[in-house]
Every structure is written in C-alpha cells, then in structure tokens.
Design an enzyme around this catalytic site. Structure first.
Site, PDB file in Angstrom:
ATOM      1  N   GLU A 166      26.732 -11.610  22.583  1.00  0.00           N
ATOM      2  CA  GLU A 166      26.737 -10.398  23.403  1.00  0.00           C
ATOM      3  C   GLU A 166      25.369 -10.261  24.077  1.00  0.00           C
ATOM      4  O   GLU A 166      24.338 -10.456  23.448  1.00  0.00           O
ATOM      5  CB  GLU A 166      27.062  -9.200  22.503  1.00  0.00           C
ATOM      6  CG  GLU A 166      26.928  -7.835  23.145  1.00  0.00           C
ATOM      7  CD  GLU A 166      27.695  -7.667  24.446  1.00  0.00           C
ATOM      8  OE1 GLU A 166      28.902  -7.949  24.502  1.00  0.00           O
ATOM      9  OE2 GLU A 166      27.069  -7.248  25.438  1.00  0.00           O
ATOM     10  N   ILE A 167      25.392  -9.890  25.341  1.00  0.00           N
ATOM     11  CA  ILE A 167      24.136  -9.851  26.094  1.00  0.00           C
ATOM     12  C   ILE A 167      23.411  -8.506  25.982  1.00  0.00           C
ATOM     13  O   ILE A 167      22.195  -8.434  26.112  1.00  0.00           O
ATOM     14  CB  ILE A 167      24.397 -10.236  27.575  1.00  0.00           C
ATOM     15  CG1 ILE A 167      23.105 -10.680  28.254  1.00  0.00           C
ATOM     16  CG2 ILE A 167      25.059  -9.107  28.334  1.00  0.00           C
ATOM     17  CD1 ILE A 167      23.336 -11.382  29.575  1.00  0.00           C
ATOM     18  N   ALA A 196      25.716 -15.967  27.342  1.00  0.00           N
ATOM     19  CA  ALA A 196      26.622 -17.109  27.121  1.00  0.00           C
ATOM     20  C   ALA A 196      26.721 -18.004  28.355  1.00  0.00           C
ATOM     21  O   ALA A 196      27.219 -19.124  28.277  1.00  0.00           O
ATOM     22  CB  ALA A 196      27.993 -16.609  26.721  1.00  0.00           C
ATOM     23  N   CYS A 239      37.473 -12.202  25.996  1.00  0.00           N
ATOM     24  CA  CYS A 239      38.334 -11.028  26.008  1.00  0.00           C
ATOM     25  C   CYS A 239      37.797  -9.970  26.967  1.00  0.00           C
ATOM     26  O   CYS A 239      36.670  -9.501  26.799  1.00  0.00           O
ATOM     27  CB  CYS A 239      38.449 -10.439  24.614  1.00  0.00           C
ATOM     28  SG  CYS A 239      39.098 -11.597  23.412  1.00  0.00           S
ATOM     29  N   ASP A 284      33.754  -9.057  32.074  1.00  0.00           N
ATOM     30  CA  ASP A 284      33.419  -8.206  33.224  1.00  0.00           C
ATOM     31  C   ASP A 284      34.054  -8.800  34.474  1.00  0.00           C
ATOM     32  O   ASP A 284      33.886  -9.987  34.756  1.00  0.00           O
ATOM     33  CB  ASP A 284      31.900  -8.125  33.385  1.00  0.00           C
ATOM     34  CG  ASP A 284      31.250  -7.372  32.215  1.00  0.00           C
ATOM     35  OD1 ASP A 284      31.930  -6.508  31.637  1.00  0.00           O
ATOM     36  OD2 ASP A 284      30.086  -7.665  31.893  1.00  0.00           O
ATOM     37  N   GLU A 319      37.941  -3.570  21.424  1.00  0.00           N
ATOM     38  CA  GLU A 319      37.819  -2.177  21.848  1.00  0.00           C
ATOM     39  C   GLU A 319      38.338  -2.000  23.275  1.00  0.00           C
ATOM     40  O   GLU A 319      38.996  -1.019  23.607  1.00  0.00           O
ATOM     41  CB  GLU A 319      36.363  -1.717  21.743  1.00  0.00           C
ATOM     42  CG  GLU A 319      35.896  -1.409  20.325  1.00  0.00           C
ATOM     43  CD  GLU A 319      35.784  -2.620  19.404  1.00  0.00           C
ATOM     44  OE1 GLU A 319      35.786  -3.770  19.905  1.00  0.00           O
ATOM     45  OE2 GLU A 319      35.697  -2.421  18.179  1.00  0.00           O
TER      46      GLU A 319
HETATM   47  N1  SAM Z   1      35.267  -8.542  24.508  1.00  0.00           N
HETATM   48  C1  SAM Z   1      34.975  -7.131  24.295  1.00  0.00           C
HETATM   49  C2  SAM Z   1      36.242  -6.341  24.260  1.00  0.00           C
HETATM   50  O1  SAM Z   1      37.291  -6.873  24.642  1.00  0.00           O
HETATM   51  O2  SAM Z   1      36.194  -5.184  23.839  1.00  0.00           O
HETATM   52  C3  SAM Z   1      34.019  -6.578  25.360  1.00  0.00           C
HETATM   53  C4  SAM Z   1      34.528  -6.543  26.757  1.00  0.00           C
HETATM   54  S1  SAM Z   1      33.331  -5.903  27.906  1.00  0.00           S
HETATM   55  C5  SAM Z   1      34.282  -5.443  29.276  1.00  0.00           C
HETATM   56  C6  SAM Z   1      32.464  -7.359  28.415  1.00  0.00           C
HETATM   57  C7  SAM Z   1      31.292  -7.677  27.498  1.00  0.00           C
HETATM   58  O3  SAM Z   1      30.702  -8.908  27.845  1.00  0.00           O
HETATM   59  C8  SAM Z   1      30.199  -6.629  27.569  1.00  0.00           C
HETATM   60  O4  SAM Z   1      29.905  -6.167  26.278  1.00  0.00           O
HETATM   61  C9  SAM Z   1      29.021  -7.384  28.197  1.00  0.00           C
HETATM   62  O5  SAM Z   1      27.777  -6.902  27.767  1.00  0.00           O
HETATM   63  C10 SAM Z   1      29.295  -8.788  27.736  1.00  0.00           C
HETATM   64  N2  SAM Z   1      28.714  -9.846  28.585  1.00  0.00           N
HETATM   65  C11 SAM Z   1      28.722  -9.902  29.931  1.00  0.00           C
HETATM   66  N3  SAM Z   1      28.128 -11.016  30.376  1.00  0.00           N
HETATM   67  C12 SAM Z   1      27.730 -11.698  29.276  1.00  0.00           C
HETATM   68  C13 SAM Z   1      27.035 -12.916  29.081  1.00  0.00           C
HETATM   69  N4  SAM Z   1      26.649 -13.649  30.113  1.00  0.00           N
HETATM   70  N5  SAM Z   1      26.784 -13.322  27.821  1.00  0.00           N
HETATM   71  C14 SAM Z   1      27.160 -12.565  26.770  1.00  0.00           C
HETATM   72  N6  SAM Z   1      27.826 -11.402  26.895  1.00  0.00           N
HETATM   73  C15 SAM Z   1      28.097 -10.962  28.127  1.00  0.00           C
END
Ligand code: SAM
EC number: 2.1.1.33
Length: 225
Positions: A64-65, A101, A120, A123, A199
């Site tokens: 997670e970023i 990631a 999942c 963004d 979530e």
């Molecule tokens: N997978 C979770 C869910 O389904 O509840 C979170 C979905 S949320 C819309 C997208 C997540 O990806 C966010 O928490 C964001 O901070 C993370 N994220 C975005 N770009 C990322 C990256 N390059 N590396 C790691 N995490 C990332």
C-alpha cells in the site's frame, strides 16, 4: 508522493522476519516460508484478513502506498494477532508493507516467487492523460509476469467498466497471460473471497454498483525468451 520510499537492493536484502516474526527460524537464521500471495494496493486490508485462514502456511503481503492506510493495516494485523494468539487462525501469515507497487517489484520478490497477485478496485485514473498511471500496463505486466510463477494467477476486480476493459485489453495483449473463464471463477475460492471482502468492494455492494472480475493465468515462458 513516494520519493522517500526505501527499496531493498534485492529480495535477499528484505527483512521478512520483521513482517512475519513467527515464520523466522532462529537456529537456521532464515525464514521458514516466503511471501507467495500479494495484494497490490491493499487499502484497509479486508482481503488480507479473509485470505489469512484460507492459506495458513502461506505468507500473504499487502502493498500500500499511503502512509496512514499502511499504518492502519499494520495496527489492525497486530490487534488480530494479539487477540488470536492462542487460536488456530492467528494472522501471523499476513502483513503489510508501504511501497509503490509500480516501482521495483523485482527488488522485493524473486523470479517466480508469487502464486497469486490481487488487484482489487485499483484507482481508475479516469482522464486519458492519466491512463499511464494505471497499475496495469504492458511494462508493469512484464514485471508481474516475472515475479509470478508459471500457473500463477493475476486477479482483477473493479466497479469501473472502462478500467475493466483496459485491464482485459492489456492482459489479453500480453503473451504471458491467458484468461481464466467464468466456470473457473465460480469454483475458485479466492475469486469468491475477493468479490466482497475488500472495503472498496463492500462499498460498491452497499451502493448497488456492478463489479467486473478478470483472472489470468501466468503462462510458461517460451524457450527462446
Ligand atoms: N484494494 C483495496 C480495496 O479493494 O478496498 C483498496 C482499493 S483503493 C480504491 C486503491 C488503493 O491502492 C489505495 O489504497 C491506494 O493508496 C493504493 N495504491 C494506489 N497506487 C498504488 C501503488 N502504486 N502502489 C501501492 N498501492 C497503491
């Protein structure tokens, strides 16, 4: 911003014992298991907690970023470990790491180390000029293919149809991935867990939104590659 994130120089430089202390063997000074399942952009960690009891012997890592979100997941896992210290399911096999990631994944994982990668509700980056920021691109898929073993699976789910089409298009175009059909999705426990344990997925359900799933198997690398 991620400019101050630290990356291991190679997978051997990773301190996995800090993340999974119960899987560290003092005597041999080595881990008894390595991360096999990765939840990319794990958000608040719902998927990790649901996968934990399903794969008690496998290590599962959320990446997670966002700093605060990572901290939240870390605290959540510590609380679960404390609460279930003497239970069969003790959440020692899940952990979270702050990282981007989209950068240096092969610094964390060896070639063919992973058997499952989850994407999942990534963004969506709706605007055309932002599409290159999407977590599934040709270049990144080659990195994912590198850390995934033959037969390993990429799981994707989203409530944004345009993003679903984008992910399918790029995965279809990539020579090292092959789509798994709906029959497979129906009988696969992870595909089922993924549908409603994150979530974001639960939010989509509450709002009566649609969800699109696409799962792809990592194909063998052709001999001449
Ligand atoms: N997978 C979770 C869910 O389904 O509840 C979170 C979905 S949320 C819309 C997208 C997540 O990806 C966010 O928490 C964001 O901070 C993370 N994220 C975005 N770009 C990322 C990256 N390059 N590396 C790691 N995490 C990332």
């Amino acid at each position: 911003s991620d400019h101050r994130l630290e990356y291991p120089r190679s997978p051997d430089d990773m301190n996995w014992e800090k993340l999974f202390p119960k899987f560290y063997d003092e005597e041999s000074n080595s881990m008894t298991s390595s991360v096999e399942i990765a939840d990319i952009g794990c958000g608040y960690g719902g998927l990790l907690t649901k996968l934990a009891p399903e794969f008690p012997e496998k290590l599962i890592l959320g990446m997670e970023i966002r700093v605060q979100v990572t901290q939240y997941v870390e605290d959540r896992i510590i609380a679960l470990r404390n609460k279930h210290e003497n239970d069969e399911v003790n959440f020692q096999n899940i952990s979270v790491l702050r990282g981007n990631a989209m950068k240096f994944l092969p610094n964390f994982f060896r070639k063919g180390q992973l058997s499952k990668m989850f994407f999942c509700f990534p963004d969506p980056h709706f605007k055309q000029r932002k599409h290159k920021a999407r977590i599934i691109t040709n270049t990144l898929l080659s990195e994912y293919a590198y850390v995934l073993r033959e037969g390993g699976v990429v799981y994707t789910i989203t409530d944004v149809e345009d993003l679903h089409k984008w992910m399918v298009k790029h995965l279809e175009e990539h020579p090292l991935f092959e789509r798994l059909d709906e029959e497979w999705e129906k009988q696969d426990k992870c595909a089922n867990i993924m549908y409603n344990s994150t979530e974001e997925g639960q939010k989509v359900t509450r709002n009566k939104g649609s969800k699109w799933i696409a799962c792809y198997r990592r194909l063998p690398t052709p001999e001449d590659c």
